[in-house]
Enzyme design. Structure first.
Site: not given
Ligand code: 5GP
Ligand code: ZN
Length: 115
Positions: A88, A101
């Site tokens: 994303n 990521h």
């Molecule tokens: P994005 O929406 O930015 O592509 O994804 C961020 C991801 O990070 C989400 O799927 C969310 O669940 C995950 N995430 C957010 N905070 C944490 C955290 O503190 N630990 C872990 N393991 N995952 C996290």
């Protein structure tokens, strides 16, 4: 290490995470809110804000990042069944954490088109 970046803190161990793979360049850990039976996040250890900020200076790191995906898929048991790798990026991409990521998702049939 960027202050207040949650994924930088996971890389250094300041914040706990279920780490499934780590080397000197990348770290993979389970998503805290899994969207599939296997949901692993794969990040460069170095803070890069998003794919939109990448240039040739990041090529080696990101090449390495891509090269460990199949190894993680293998150890997670989804190499044969298949998986999806999602980066994303930015607001319309639905990015919430601004440290580049890849989401490695597997263990169920994925839909297309994505939401
Ligand atoms: P994005 O929406 O930015 O592509 O994804 C961020 C991801 O990070 C989400 O799927 C969310 O669940 C995950 N995430 C957010 N905070 C944490 C955290 O503190 N630990 C872990 N393991 N995952 C996290
Ligand atoms: Zn970071």
């Amino acid at each position: 290490m960027t202050q207040d970046c949650i994924f930088c803190k996971i890389v250094t161990g300041e914040i706990p995470a279920d780490i499934v793979y780590q080397d000197e360049q990348v770290t993979a850990f389970r998503d805290i809110d899994p969207q599939a039976p296997v949901h692993v996040l794969l990040v460069p250890n170095e803070h890069i804000s998003s794919l939109g900020a990448v240039d040739n200076s990041n090529a080696e790191t990101l090449g390495h990042l891509m090269s460990v995906v199949s190894q993680i898929a293998q150890s997670e048991g989804i190499a044969e069944s298949g998986f999806r790798l999602v980066f994303n990026t930015g607001k319309d991409g639905g990015m919430a954490v601004h440290h580049l990521h890849g989401h490695i998702l597997g263990g169920r049939q994925m839909g297309w088109p994505p939401g």
